[in-house]
Design an enzyme around this catalytic site. Structure first.
Site, PDB file in Angstrom:
ATOM      1  N   ASP A 111       0.876  -1.168   0.000  1.00 36.37           N
ATOM      2  CA  ASP A 111       0.000   0.000   0.000  1.00 36.37           C
ATOM      3  C   ASP A 111       0.917   1.224   0.000  1.00 36.37           C
ATOM      4  OD1 ASP A 111       0.917   0.332   2.591  1.00 36.37           O
ATOM      5  OD2 ASP A 111      -1.066   0.329   3.525  1.00 36.37           O
ATOM      6  N   HIS A 117      10.478 -23.426   9.983  1.00 36.31           N
ATOM      7  CA  HIS A 117       9.428 -24.036  10.807  1.00 36.31           C
ATOM      8  C   HIS A 117       8.043 -23.960  10.184  1.00 36.31           C
ATOM      9  CE1 HIS A 117      11.779 -23.621  14.884  1.00 36.31           C
ATOM     10  NE2 HIS A 117      12.532 -24.098  13.897  1.00 36.31           N
ATOM     11  N   THR A 134       3.080  -0.971   8.800  1.00 40.82           N
ATOM     12  CA  THR A 134       3.532  -1.859   9.886  1.00 40.82           C
ATOM     13  C   THR A 134       3.765  -3.293   9.437  1.00 40.82           C
ATOM     14  OG1 THR A 134       1.249  -2.405  10.409  1.00 40.82           O
ATOM     15  CG2 THR A 134       2.233  -0.546  11.608  1.00 40.82           C
ATOM     16  N   HIS A 194       7.193 -30.044  12.249  1.00 43.28           N
ATOM     17  CA  HIS A 194       6.792 -28.805  11.572  1.00 43.28           C
ATOM     18  C   HIS A 194       5.775 -29.099  10.469  1.00 43.28           C
ATOM     19  CE1 HIS A 194       9.602 -26.685  13.959  1.00 43.28           C
ATOM     20  NE2 HIS A 194      10.683 -27.185  13.387  1.00 43.28           N
ATOM     21  N   CYS A 227       3.423  -2.864   3.995  1.00 47.13           N
ATOM     22  CA  CYS A 227       2.590  -1.708   4.337  1.00 47.13           C
ATOM     23  C   CYS A 227       3.311  -0.957   5.449  1.00 47.13           C
ATOM     24  CB  CYS A 227       1.167  -2.117   4.712  1.00 47.13           C
ATOM     25  SG  CYS A 227       0.997  -3.150   6.185  1.00 47.13           S
TER      26      CYS A 227
HETATM   27  C1  RB5 Z   1      -1.611   3.097   6.428  1.00 44.07           C
HETATM   28  O1  RB5 Z   1      -1.653   4.333   7.073  1.00 44.07           O
HETATM   29  C2  RB5 Z   1      -1.315   2.001   7.417  1.00 44.07           C
HETATM   30  O2  RB5 Z   1      -2.381   1.832   8.292  1.00 44.07           O
HETATM   31  C3  RB5 Z   1      -0.997   0.716   6.698  1.00 44.07           C
HETATM   32  O3  RB5 Z   1       0.087   0.923   5.840  1.00 44.07           O
HETATM   33  C4  RB5 Z   1      -0.617  -0.457   7.579  1.00 44.07           C
HETATM   34  O4  RB5 Z   1       0.353  -0.083   8.502  1.00 44.07           O
HETATM   35  C5  RB5 Z   1      -1.724  -1.186   8.196  1.00 44.07           C
HETATM   36  O5  RB5 Z   1      -1.556  -2.215   8.862  1.00 44.07           O
END
Ligand code: RB5
Length: 150
Positions: free
Chosen positions: A8, A98, A67, A134, A65
């Site tokens: 994203d 694993h 996080t 595993h 993304c």
């Molecule tokens: C976008 O602002 C952010 O929420 C997305 O990139 C991600 O971190 C969501 O889990």
């Protein structure tokens, strides 16, 4: 390997950075977007990429993304996908050994660029151990996906 990559807006910069890195490692990479840093919804990119991995159109998938959480949660809704969110090298190695993870999620706002590249290299370069314990655990995930209750 044939690799699909997607992000994203929160992962766009790292996707742009990782594309030439993956190609330099000799992989064939397909980029499913996004194409700009305009705000998007991670699910719109994670799910098509995950479906393509589950359908064996690609050997592995990499999702980024902000996080890594939204991407990994979305991808893991697709039957047959085992997407590992990694922020360190040991997790990247062990999730291959694993869990036989077939997708990797990264947090572009969490880890540094060199760490991201190192994680990708380790994750791509590590084989599943094949150990019975595993395999058994992974098979149970598949059994749940196919309707067996636990
Ligand atoms: C976008 O602002 C952010 O929420 C997305 O990139 C991600 O971190 C969501 O889990």
């Amino acid at each position: 390997m044939k690799i699909v990559i997607a992000s994203d807006h929160g992962g766009f910069e790292y996707k742009t950075m990782l594309l030439p890195f993956l190609e330099a490692l000799g992989h064939e990479v397909t980029d499913l977007g996004c194409r700009t840093e305009d705000a998007t919804d991670y699910s719109d990119y994670a799910i098509p990429a995950a479906k393509a991995v589950a359908a064996s159109e690609f050997d592995r998938g990499i999702l980024i993304c902000g996080t890594g959480v939204g991407m990994s949660v979305s991808a893991n809704k697709v039957r047959g996908v085992r997407c590992a969110l990694c922020g360190d090298l040991l997790t990247a190695k062990l999730t291959r050994e694993h869990n036989d993870s077939n997708m990797l999620a990264l947090g572009g706002r969490i880890i540094g660029p060199e760490t991201a590249k190192a994680i990708v290299a380790v994750w791509l370069g590590t084989e599943f151990s094949g150990a019975e314990r595993h395999s058994r655990r992974i098979e149970k995930i598949g059994a749940y996906e196919n309707g067996q209750d636990f």
